[in-house]
Scaffold this active site. Structure first.
Site, short mmCIF file in Angstrom:
data_model
loop_
_atom_site.label_atom_id
_atom_site.label_comp_id
_atom_site.label_asym_id
_atom_site.label_seq_id
_atom_site.Cartn_x
_atom_site.Cartn_y
_atom_site.Cartn_z
N CYS A 2 94.47 42.61 20.86
CA CYS A 2 94.01 43.32 19.67
C CYS A 2 94.18 44.81 19.87
O CYS A 2 94.80 45.26 20.84
CB CYS A 2 92.54 43.00 19.40
N ARG A 50 92.44 42.52 14.89
CA ARG A 50 92.52 41.24 15.58
C ARG A 50 93.89 40.58 15.47
O ARG A 50 94.45 40.44 14.38
CB ARG A 50 91.47 40.27 15.06
N LEU A 51 94.44 40.19 16.64
CA LEU A 51 95.56 39.25 16.72
C LEU A 51 94.98 37.97 17.30
O LEU A 51 94.62 37.92 18.48
CB LEU A 51 96.67 39.80 17.63
N ILE A 53 94.29 34.72 19.07
CA ILE A 53 94.90 33.91 20.13
C ILE A 53 94.00 32.74 20.49
O ILE A 53 94.45 31.60 20.64
CB ILE A 53 95.18 34.77 21.39
N ASN A 76 89.89 44.21 23.60
CA ASN A 76 91.34 44.01 23.53
C ASN A 76 91.79 43.38 24.83
O ASN A 76 91.58 43.96 25.90
CB ASN A 76 92.05 45.37 23.32
N GLU A 78 92.72 39.57 27.25
CA GLU A 78 92.40 38.17 27.51
C GLU A 78 91.71 38.05 28.87
O GLU A 78 92.11 38.71 29.84
CB GLU A 78 93.68 37.31 27.56
N ILE A 291 117.90 37.53 25.86
CA ILE A 291 118.76 38.41 25.06
C ILE A 291 120.15 38.42 25.70
O ILE A 291 120.29 38.57 26.92
CB ILE A 291 118.20 39.84 25.01
N GLY A 366 107.94 38.49 33.69
CA GLY A 366 107.98 38.69 35.14
C GLY A 366 107.69 40.12 35.57
O GLY A 366 107.97 40.49 36.71
#
Length: 634
Positions: A2, A50-51, A53, A76, A78, A291, A366
């Site tokens: 977030c 908020r995003l 998850i 914000n 995890e 990519i 990574g």
């Protein structure tokens, strides 16, 4: 994942700024497009984007309060070990209304106070307000994966995830010339300073506590690097490899928790391949993303990524890009940046994040392995310089040749000549000065020449030297590569690599998780001797050896080369008018009053000459700054 912002007012003048709270969260909408929330008390305003998850219901919305209404949190990040922490709290009688890590974080703080930080495994920046004490507790994760800026004056403290949210509060826009001087050398600004005087980055592993009108800032975590313990490490090399595999497997498994689609970046390099190999142990048909570069076959590594994808039967997607695709996103990146940041690979990260977000909301990466385990070419160069010997002396003796031969990152031979020249110069420097030389694009003398003489007089030499000394304090003349890596963790990782990924992923509302930066892995890495990480033949030695049984052998049979954005081509063609007629024009430079017109002319002349060498990196740094200046300072 977030975005947060907030303010703590000490008086009526400070309280006036609480009215800007919504504007600050509006400014960081992309960090959290799903919802927003605000909390205002007598002296505090807390904002959240908020995003979603975990726990996608309204129960997970923020700001979040405890059941008594005394405590309020904006968060914000995890917390990956929150299920275990939650279980222990439930055993002590705590109840929960949601399935979020946010509520666990809040309850843990209420139950244990500041010491609870050491129990957290994850990345985060958060603020908790105690209405009864009228105190505010702000903290940032160990490695600095999640950003947090802080502004303080006599009336208030303001904090936010991004500078644009700080500016929405109306903070002073006073340029920090020492930060600009650093930027001209590095192409990024080393914390805790920022581009503005008065705005600091809360250091990773630190907290800030406001109570009774007093502000206390303190470290709660530092990477535990002890030379004596490293020297006396009791584990054999084989045991070290097994321990690394175990710790990495646990780190990856922890980061697979999600209530939304999840995937992993897969570049074809060792680091991302390790993440995919381990994640595939716990997830069938993992989503993976690469990519490819149609116009730059020298940099295209998609065939190696496909080998890993095939081996682990991932649901693999390749985004095949042309240089036009990259060019089309230049101004997306320039417009999102709210502090000068000129790592040009951000262009590729932006597109990768944008395309990946179309399929998943969370991606593993990574990042961090190179800084932990000596994966960069500069690490090998530094190591070989320290070892000395015939080859090193020969490269030094040939310095006049390297000085006159054409140099470029865009060809194998040109890049070798560039590396040989830097190697030869590094041989003549102390360990501290060599580190700085290898970290910068522009040396101090050339960077200073860019300023107008009147600006140079106000630059603040003592402050610059103080900041530089702090950056280099852990490098000693009798040290080894571990000191270089320790410094890289605090300079390169925290101020270049992590901000790049955070900015570009959040610009596309994508959460990126970094298993190599699990603190258990980091702590373990700094118990390992130099010999486990690098020797005269191999960089990132223990990572390559430990995971060799899991990875295709072909990954070990080709040189590592990062992607180089084709800036030089653009500068001489599509972007030429932007350079000559706008951002670096004589008229704009004169009106701006910062840079020396003649020195800028010299840079442009070299750029358009037959031997531009590596001038494009410096030009890009100037373009980024000038675009930033026009947007935020005019």
């Amino acid at each position: 994942m977030c975005g947060i912002s907030g303010i703590y007012a000490f008086n009526e003048a400070g309280r006036h700024f609480i009215g800007n709270l919504k504007a600050s969260t509006d400014a960081i909408e992309k960090r959290g497009p799903d919802s927003q929330g605000h909390f205002v008390s007598s002296c505090v305003g807390l904002g959240h984007r908020r995003l979603s998850i975990l726990d996608l219901t309204a129960d997970g919305s923020q700001p979040m309060h405890d059941e008594t209404g005394r405590y309020t949190i904006v968060f914000n990040g995890e917390i990956f070990n929150f299920p275990e922490l939650k279980k222990k709290l439930q055993e002590k009688g705590h109840t929960f209304q949601s399935q979020t890590d946010t509520e666990v974080l809040l309850k843990l703080y209420i139950h244990e106070g500041k010491g609870f930080l050491k129990k957290l495994n994850g990345f985060f920046a958060f603020a908790i307000y105690d209405r009864e004490e009228e105190s505010l507790f702000i903290a940032r994760d160990r490695m600095g994966v999640k950003p947090l800026l802080v502004y303080k004056d006599n009336d208030k403290v303001i904090f936010a995830s991004e500078m644009k949210a700080m500016l929405a509060f109306g903070i002073p826009r006073k340029l920090d010339l020492v930060s600009l001087y650093n930027y001209l050398q590095l192409n990024y600004i080393p914390g805790p300073a920022s581009i503005f005087k008065g705005v600091k980055k809360l250091r990773p592993g630190y907290y800030l506590h406001i109570r009774n009108g007093k502000i206390m800032t303190k470290a709660w975590y530092k990477i535990p690097y002890d030379k004596k313990k490293v020297k006396n490490n009791p584990l054999s090399y084989d045991q070290q490899q097994k321990e690394l595999v175990k710790l990495m497997d646990e780190a990856v498994q922890r980061r697979l928790i999600s209530d939304v689609p999840l995937g992993a970046f897969l570049s074809g390099g060792i680091d991302s391949s390790v993440i995919v190999a381990l994640a595939s142990r716990h997830t069938e048909h993992l989503n993976t993303f690469s990519i490819g570069y149609k116009d730059e076959p020298f940099f295209d590594e998609t065939k190696y990524a496909k080998l890993v994808a095939d081996k682990y039967k991932t649901n693999h997607t390749v985004f095949s890009l042309t240089n036009n695709d990259l060019y089309d996103h230049i101004f997306d990146v320039l417009n999102y940046i709210d502090e000068p940041f000129a790592d040009s690979s951000a262009l590729a990260v932006n597109i990768l994040s944008k395309r990946t977000r179309e399929k998943v909301t969370v991606a593993l990466s990574g990042d961090g392995a190179d800084e932990l385990f000596a994966g960069y070419n500069k690490h090998m160069g530094d190591y070989l310089m320290r070892q000395g010997g015939f080859k090193a002396e020969a490269l030094l003796a040939l310095s006049p040749l390297w000085d006159v031969l054409p140099k470029s990152r865009n060809s194998f031979i040109g890049n070798k000549v560039r590396q040989f020249q830097r190697f030869a110069k590094g041989m003549t420097l102390s360990n501290k000065d060599r580190y700085w030389q290898l970290a910068t694009f522009t040396d101090e003398k050339d960077a200073k020449k860019l300023f107008k003489k009147s600006v140079t007089k106000t630059l603040g030499k003592r402050l610059y030297l103080k900041r530089r000394k702090k950056i280099l304090e852990h490098i000693h003349q009798d040290g080894d590569i571990n000191e270089v890596l320790y410094t890289d963790m605090h300079l390169v990782l925290q101020n270049d690599m992590l901000p790049k990924v955070d900015l570009m992923s959040m610009a596309n509302s994508l959460e990126v998780r970094t298993p190599f930066l699990d603190y258990n892995v980091v702590n373990f890495a700094f118990t390992l001797p130099e010999s486990s990480k690098i020797d005269s033949k191999m960089k990132k030695k223990i990572v390559q050896d430990a995971f060799r049984p899991m990875l295709p052998e072909e990954l070990y049979k080709r040189p590592k080369h990062g992607f180089e954005v084709p800036l030089l081509k653009w500068f001489r063609n599509e972007l030429r008018p932007l350079i000559t007629d706008e951002l670096l024009s004589d008229q704009f430079i004169e009106a701006q009053g910062l840079f020396d017109v003649d020195e800028i002319r010299k840079l442009k002349a070299k750029l358009f000459s037959n031997n531009p060498e590596d001038i494009h990196a410096r030009i890009w740094g100037l373009i980024v700054f000038q675009h930033w200046w026009k947007k935020w300072m005019q």
